[in-house]
Design an enzyme around this catalytic site. Sequence first.
Site, PDB file in Angstrom:
ATOM      1  N   ARG A  29      11.611  -6.350   4.214  1.00  0.00           N
ATOM      2  CA  ARG A  29      11.477  -4.902   3.985  1.00  0.00           C
ATOM      3  C   ARG A  29      12.565  -4.131   4.732  1.00  0.00           C
ATOM      4  O   ARG A  29      12.901  -4.457   5.865  1.00  0.00           O
ATOM      5  CB  ARG A  29      10.101  -4.461   4.477  1.00  0.00           C
ATOM      6  CG  ARG A  29       9.864  -2.976   4.331  1.00  0.00           C
ATOM      7  CD  ARG A  29       8.417  -2.625   4.346  1.00  0.00           C
ATOM      8  NE  ARG A  29       7.792  -2.816   5.657  1.00  0.00           N
ATOM      9  CZ  ARG A  29       6.506  -2.566   5.886  1.00  0.00           C
ATOM     10  NH1 ARG A  29       5.727  -2.178   4.903  1.00  0.00           N
ATOM     11  NH2 ARG A  29       6.002  -2.743   7.086  1.00  0.00           N
TER      12      ARG A  29
ATOM     13  N   ARG B  74      -8.582   0.783  10.131  1.00  0.00           N
ATOM     14  CA  ARG B  74      -8.140  -0.584  10.388  1.00  0.00           C
ATOM     15  C   ARG B  74      -9.203  -1.362  11.144  1.00  0.00           C
ATOM     16  O   ARG B  74      -9.038  -2.564  11.374  1.00  0.00           O
ATOM     17  CB  ARG B  74      -6.851  -0.569  11.208  1.00  0.00           C
ATOM     18  CG  ARG B  74      -5.593  -0.620  10.347  1.00  0.00           C
ATOM     19  CD  ARG B  74      -4.427  -0.585  11.308  1.00  0.00           C
ATOM     20  NE  ARG B  74      -3.223  -1.189  10.828  1.00  0.00           N
ATOM     21  CZ  ARG B  74      -2.227  -0.541  10.226  1.00  0.00           C
ATOM     22  NH1 ARG B  74      -2.341   0.724   9.949  1.00  0.00           N
ATOM     23  NH2 ARG B  74      -1.122  -1.177   9.888  1.00  0.00           N
TER      24      ARG B  74
ATOM     25  N   ARG C 265       0.907  -8.775  13.948  1.00  0.00           N
ATOM     26  CA  ARG C 265       0.282  -7.757  13.079  1.00  0.00           C
ATOM     27  C   ARG C 265      -0.611  -8.435  12.042  1.00  0.00           C
ATOM     28  O   ARG C 265      -1.700  -7.944  11.739  1.00  0.00           O
ATOM     29  CB  ARG C 265       1.361  -6.921  12.388  1.00  0.00           C
ATOM     30  CG  ARG C 265       2.067  -5.986  13.353  1.00  0.00           C
ATOM     31  CD  ARG C 265       3.325  -5.404  12.747  1.00  0.00           C
ATOM     32  NE  ARG C 265       3.058  -4.543  11.623  1.00  0.00           N
ATOM     33  CZ  ARG C 265       3.943  -4.315  10.654  1.00  0.00           C
ATOM     34  NH1 ARG C 265       5.133  -4.879  10.678  1.00  0.00           N
ATOM     35  NH2 ARG C 265       3.635  -3.517   9.662  1.00  0.00           N
TER      36      ARG C 265
ATOM     37  N   LYS D 155       0.827  -1.209   0.000  1.00  0.00           N
ATOM     38  CA  LYS D 155       0.000   0.000   0.000  1.00  0.00           C
ATOM     39  C   LYS D 155       0.870   1.273   0.000  1.00  0.00           C
ATOM     40  O   LYS D 155       0.623   2.186  -0.771  1.00  0.00           O
ATOM     41  CB  LYS D 155      -0.910   0.048   1.242  1.00  0.00           C
ATOM     42  CG  LYS D 155      -1.810  -1.160   1.419  1.00  0.00           C
ATOM     43  CD  LYS D 155      -2.765  -0.971   2.585  1.00  0.00           C
ATOM     44  CE  LYS D 155      -2.121  -0.805   3.951  1.00  0.00           C
ATOM     45  NZ  LYS D 155      -1.371  -1.973   4.453  1.00  0.00           N
TER      46      LYS D 155
ATOM     47  N   ARG E  53      12.380  -2.023  10.178  1.00  0.00           N
ATOM     48  CA  ARG E  53      11.464  -1.436  11.147  1.00  0.00           C
ATOM     49  C   ARG E  53      11.349  -2.387  12.328  1.00  0.00           C
ATOM     50  O   ARG E  53      11.235  -3.590  12.118  1.00  0.00           O
ATOM     51  CB  ARG E  53      10.072  -1.293  10.505  1.00  0.00           C
ATOM     52  CG  ARG E  53       9.721   0.110  10.112  1.00  0.00           C
ATOM     53  CD  ARG E  53       8.465   0.154   9.302  1.00  0.00           C
ATOM     54  NE  ARG E  53       7.286  -0.351   9.980  1.00  0.00           N
ATOM     55  CZ  ARG E  53       6.044  -0.241   9.501  1.00  0.00           C
ATOM     56  NH1 ARG E  53       5.848   0.356   8.344  1.00  0.00           N
ATOM     57  NH2 ARG E  53       5.012  -0.718  10.153  1.00  0.00           N
TER      58      ARG E  53
END
Length: 212
Positions: free
Chosen positions: A125, A89, A169, A14, A158
């Site tokens: 990532r 969310r 998550r 996203k 991260r």
Amino acid sequence: MDITVFLGAPGSGKGTQAKLLVESLKFLHLSTGDVLRNAIAANSPLGREAKSFMDRGELVPDRTMIGLLVDTLHQLPSVNGVVLDGFPRTQPQAEALDTEPSAKVSKAVYFEVPQRDLIARLTGRRICKNCGESFHEVLLPPKIAGRCDKCSGELIQRPDDSDAVVQRRLEIFFEQNDKLVEHYERTNRLIRLDALGSVDVIHQTLSRLLQS
Ligand code: AMP
């Protein structure tokens, strides 16, 4: 203000796609995750509250997030359109957004990625410590290993992209997602997007969908 909501699991692309739309369609990209990370970096009261939830991969409570979003929307300059990445969310967040007079959500794009691909996408990532640009060790490697293409800043993982937090998550995402998808489907605003292909192909498909 015309808003396009991006729905999809963490790691579904996203943020990457939102950044490309800023360049091509002059949309404004509003990521609630980025707003919270900036608040943490500034050690503000919001940052201190959000950090304990984010470190564990939990959601920041609805009341805080809805207040934050409304305040942020009121401060935005007038623009072509806004891509909202990471909000809503939960169902209460979606309902609050629909009752906000300054915002009109015209489309909700659901980035669909099979569950098995998400873990690899998240744990690979890397983000720039300096400007926040996102890369991926395999799918979108930087030109020089460990360095940001844009500003040469150091690339880091991260904290919430670590294996343990990623599991939580994703669990939370799958708990909430059906209700959100249903919310936008019922009101004829949902666009399903196969988000597994290359960044460029998805960008082209998305640009077409948003301009039609
Ligand atoms: P993201 O960068 O969108 O993956 O968000 C990182 C983290 O920020 C999430 O795991 C949550 O802890 C928090 N967060 C961001 N947006 C929201 C939201 N709309 N509601 C609750 N928590 C959020």
